[in-house]
Design an enzyme around this catalytic site. Structure first.
Site, PDB file in Angstrom:
ATOM      1  N   HIS A  28      -2.508   2.210  -5.739  1.00 26.13           N
ATOM      2  CA  HIS A  28      -3.164   0.938  -5.436  1.00 26.13           C
ATOM      3  C   HIS A  28      -3.337   0.084  -6.685  1.00 26.13           C
ATOM      4  CE1 HIS A  28      -4.398  -0.403  -1.493  1.00 26.13           C
ATOM      5  NE2 HIS A  28      -5.385  -1.112  -2.027  1.00 26.13           N
ATOM      6  N   ARG A  37      -0.764  -2.508  -6.673  1.00 20.90           N
ATOM      7  CA  ARG A  37      -1.080  -3.576  -5.702  1.00 20.90           C
ATOM      8  C   ARG A  37      -2.127  -4.530  -6.290  1.00 20.90           C
ATOM      9  NH1 ARG A  37      -1.383  -4.967  -0.094  1.00 20.90           N
ATOM     10  NH2 ARG A  37      -3.503  -5.358   0.640  1.00 20.90           N
ATOM     11  N   ARG A  82       0.857  -1.179   0.000  1.00 18.20           N
ATOM     12  CA  ARG A  82       0.000   0.000   0.000  1.00 18.20           C
ATOM     13  C   ARG A  82       0.896   1.233   0.000  1.00 18.20           C
ATOM     14  NH1 ARG A  82      -2.053  -3.630   3.950  1.00 18.20           N
ATOM     15  NH2 ARG A  82      -4.157  -4.415   3.479  1.00 18.20           N
ATOM     16  N   TYR A  91     -10.229 -10.859  -6.334  1.00 13.03           N
ATOM     17  CA  TYR A  91      -9.292 -10.914  -7.455  1.00 13.03           C
ATOM     18  C   TYR A  91      -9.546 -12.118  -8.365  1.00 13.03           C
ATOM     19  CZ  TYR A  91      -6.772  -7.198  -5.089  1.00 13.03           C
ATOM     20  OH  TYR A  91      -6.439  -5.994  -4.501  1.00 13.03           O
TER      21      TYR A  91
END
Length: 262
Positions: A202, A205, A105, A237
């Site tokens: 982000h 990430r 992050r 995801y």
């Protein structure tokens, strides 16, 4: 309350239920309404006002408002590679490498200290990430090579990325790379790389998590690497990753394969 008073030319407590419902219908249809959350607060405000004045308020019912469910933006590996190649400053190249290569992050990347880097064991200790939990993530040998070169040139003393010292409450100073500086660097590198997608810190990430799933990592290991408390967060995801076991494709592909040779 002021807007409904101006709309009818009278105070809300003088309105009947039908007028209140008409206004709320108008509010939902008005194009400039800020959000559904704003609408929800209007209803709750009217309920509180009517209740405090001893007037009927039960007619003001509001079902739970669902927030928009948006899937995150994910970069292709080619786009990440283009960003790494387009970063002019070694500092920015290392930053992109950490955000993507370790799935950090923004705050975690800013807070990396030299003592958190273990080149021998090829891992980074993420101290007190979200949820106040420590975790270890693997360090790529390519990133280690870049980190050593960066540290030799920049000679950081405490934090890996130094910024302008900012005075905090209590009189001490925070010398970490600023959040704004990190976000600016990521946007500039993405622009230089010709990435057309909307890229934030982000985004790297999200790309890390998606690419690891596509490379064969199991969901529980990924959950620990990301520092998620709930597996449900990590499982999102699975809706994005293009896994070999459930590869999706366009019917145009099979159409061309079947018909173009005829």
């Amino acid at each position: 309350m002021a807007s409904i008073s101006l709309y009818f030319g009278k105070i809300p407590t003088e309105l009947d239920p039908e007028q209140v419902h008409d206004y709320l219908f108008y509010l939902q249809k008005k194009s400039k309404t800020p959000s559904q959350t704003y609408f929800k607060h209007c209803v709750y405000g009217l309920r509180f006002l009517l209740k405090s004045e001893g007037l009927p308020y039960q007619f003001l019912r509001l079902p739970a408002i669902r927030h928009e469910k948006k899937l995150p933006v994910v970069l292709s590996k080619e786009e990440v590679w283009a960003m790494l190649q387009s970063a002019k400053l070694l500092k920015h190249k290392i930053l992109i490498g950490l955000l993507y290569g370790c799935g950090l992050r923004c705050m975690e990347a800013r807070s990396v200290r030299l003592q958190d880097l273990d080149f021998d064991r090829k891992q980074l200790k993420v101290v007190q990430g979200k949820g106040k939990k420590d975790r270890y993530v693997p360090l790529s040998v390519h990133l280690i090579r870049g980190l050593k070169k960066y540290m030799q040139g920049e000679k950081p003393q405490d934090y890996l990325f130094n910024g302008k010292p900012v005075e905090r409450a209590g009189g001490d100073f925070d010398s970490k790379y600023s959040q704004r500086g990190v976000q600016w660097a990521v946007r500039q590198v993405a622009k230089a790389a010709g990435v057309k997608k909307e890229v934030h810190t982000h985004t790297l990430r999200h790309s890390y998590a998606t690419h690891l799933l596509e490379d064969g990592m199991d969901i529980m290991t990924l959950k620990d690497l990301l520092g998620h408390q709930n597996i449900e967060t990590t499982m999102e995801y699975l809706h994005i990753a293009q896994l070999d076991t459930q590869k999706v494709f366009s019917p145009l592909d099979t159409l061309f394969e079947k018909c173009s040779s005829k």
